[in-house]
Design an enzyme around this catalytic site. Structure first.
Site, PDB file in Angstrom:
ATOM      1  N   THR A 260       0.801  -0.949  -0.175  1.00 24.80           N
ATOM      2  CA  THR A 260       0.123   0.245  -0.086  1.00 24.80           C
ATOM      3  C   THR A 260       0.642   0.883   0.252  1.00 24.80           C
ATOM      4  O   THR A 260       2.285   1.533   0.285  1.00 24.80           O
ATOM      5  CB  THR A 260      -0.461   0.293   1.125  1.00 24.80           C
ATOM      6  N   CYS A 261       0.237   2.624  -0.079  1.00 26.24           N
ATOM      7  CA  CYS A 261       1.134   3.769  -0.258  1.00 26.24           C
ATOM      8  C   CYS A 261       1.128   4.183   1.669  1.00 26.24           C
ATOM      9  O   CYS A 261       1.804   4.873   1.615  1.00 26.24           O
ATOM     10  CB  CYS A 261      -0.687   4.689  -0.512  1.00 26.24           C
TER      11      CYS A 261
END
Length: 346
Positions: A260-261
Site C-alpha cells: 500500500t501507499c
C-alpha cells in the site's frame, strides 16, 4: 454472537462453549440463552446486573487479572478484576442468586515466562477458598491462552505446560476441579503459510557508507496479512529458492515493504536475504494467527487467495468429528491437494 453461531454450525455442543468476553450486549446474552450457551465470564458488578436481567440461570466464572511483564497483548489491561475485588464481586453475585462456578484468567499472548501462569493459578486458589466460605461450589478453572504455536517455540510450550501442570496439581490436588484452556494460536499458527511475490526492489546505499542494502516490495500489506507485531508470532521471511541459488547469491541486509501507499506498511523491518528479483517469491511461516481475521482492503489490495491442503494423518481422530461427512465434503470442494495415506485416499 458471531463466534457462537460459527461454533454451533461446526457441530459444537453448546454446553461446552464459554462466552469468554466479560462485557456482553443484552442482545448477545439473550441469544446465548436461546441457544443454551449458559457458560460465561464476568469481572464487574454492572455485568452481574446485566446477566441477572437477561440470563439469570447462566453458569458464571469470575475473570481475574493476570500479571504480565510484556507490553503487547497484555489482556489484563482490559479484562479481569483484581484479587482484592473478588470477594466483593462474589458477594454481589450471591445477593443476586447467581450461579458462579469457577475462575478464569488470560495472561495475554506469546508468554515465555511460566511464572505468570503459576501466579495466576495461585490467585485462583485463593478465590476458590473465598468462594467456598461464601457457599459457592467452584468446579472449573479456565487458564486461558498465551501459548506459542510455532515449531521453533515448541520447547517453550513444553516448559510452560510442565510448570502449569505442576502448579495445578499443587493448588488443586483433590481432582474435583475441571481445567480448561483456550489455546487458539497454539492450534493454528503453524497451520498456515503465506507466499508473497516481489513486486519491485531498491538497492540502497546505507547512510553513505557504501554498504548496499535491499528493500523489497511485496504483494501483501500491514493492512492485509501482516498485522501489527506479527513478527512476535515467529513469522519470518523464507526465500523460495533452490539450494544452489541460496548458496550462490550474495546476502544483504534487507527490508520488506507492503504494497500500500502507507509509510507504516512494513512486513519486515530488518532481515538478511539473498539478493532476489522481481517476480520471485518469499514464504512466511506460522501465519495462522489473526492474519486474515484483522485484514482489510485498504487501497483495494485484495485478500490473499486461500489454497487448502488436507493431509491425512493417523494422529487425526476423524471419527470424533460429529459432522464428519459435511467436513469431508467441504474439504473435497476447497482443497487443491489431498495427500494419500498409503493406499487409502481420504
Amino acid at each position: 454472537m458471531g463466534e457462537i453461531r460459527l461454533a454451533l454450525k461446526s457441530g459444537a455442543d453448546p454446553r461446552k462453549i464459554i462466552f469468554a468476553h466479560t462485557i456482553k450486549t443484552h442482545k448477545a446474552l439473550k441469544y446465548a440463552s436461546s441457544v443454551s450457551v449458559n457458560f460465561m465470564t464476568f469481572d464487574t458488578k454492572e455485568e452481574l446486573l446485566k446477566i441477572h436481567k437477561d440470563f439469570p440461570t447462566a453458569r458464571l466464572v469470575l475473570r481475574l487479572k493476570a500479571e504480565s511483564t510484556q507490553e503487547f497483548y497484555n489482556l489484563s489491561k482490559k479484562f479481569g478484576c483484581e484479587l482484592s475485588e473478588a470477594e466483593d464481586l462474589l458477594l454481589h453475585a450471591k445477593n443476586l442468586n447467581l450461579n458462579v462456578v469457577g475462575v478464569s484468567f488470560h495472561v495475554g499472548a506469546l508468554i515465555e515466562c511460566s511464572e505468570i501462569y503459576t501466579s495466576a493459578i495461585e490467585k485462583s486458589r485463593q478465590v476458590f477458598d473465598t468462594a467456598q466460605k461464601l457457599g459457592f461450589k467452584f468446579t472449573i478453572i479456565d487458564i486461558g491462552a498465551g501459548f506459542f504455536g510455532s515449531i521453533e517455540k515448541e520447547q517453550v510450550f513444553h516448559k510452560v505446560s510442565h510448570d502449569i501442570k505442576r502448579s495445578l496439581e499443587e493448588n488443586f490436588p483433590n481432582g474435583d476441579v475441571e481445567f480448561i484452556a483456550e489455546p487458539g494460536c497454539y492450534c493454528v499458527a503453524s497451520a498456515v503459510s503465506l507466499t508473497t511475490s516481489i513486486l519491485g526492489k531498491k538497492s540502497v546505499d546505507s547512510n553513505g557508507t557504501n554498504q548496499i542494502s535491499r528493500e523489497y516490495f511485496v504483494n501483501d500489506s500491514y493492512y492485509g496479512s501482516f498485522f501489527e507485531h506479527h513478527d512476535l508470532y515467529d513469522v519470518k521471511p523464507v526465500p523460495v529458492l533452490n539450494p544452489s541459488e541460496l548458496k550462490e547469491r550474495r546476502k544483504y541486509k534487507s527490508k520488506i515493504w507492503g504494497q500500500t501507499c502507507c509509510s507504516e506498511d512494513v512486513a519486515k523491518e530488518e532481515c538478511v536475504l539473498p539478493d532476489m528479483e522481481e517476480g520471485e517469491f518469499i514464504q512466511w511461516l506460522n501465519m495462522g494467527a489473526y492474519a486474515r481475521g484483522v485484514a482489510s482492503n485498504f487501497t483495494i489490495v485484495p485478500y490473499p487467495v486461500h489454497k487448502h491442503v488436507f493431509i491425512q494423518n493417523p494422529k487425526l481422530k476423524l471419527n470424533n468429528i460429529p459432522n464428519l461427512s459435511e467436513v469431508m465434503e467441504y474439504i473435497s470442494q476447497v482443497s487443491v491437494l489431498i495427500k494419500q495415506n498409503g493406499e487409502e485416499d481420504i
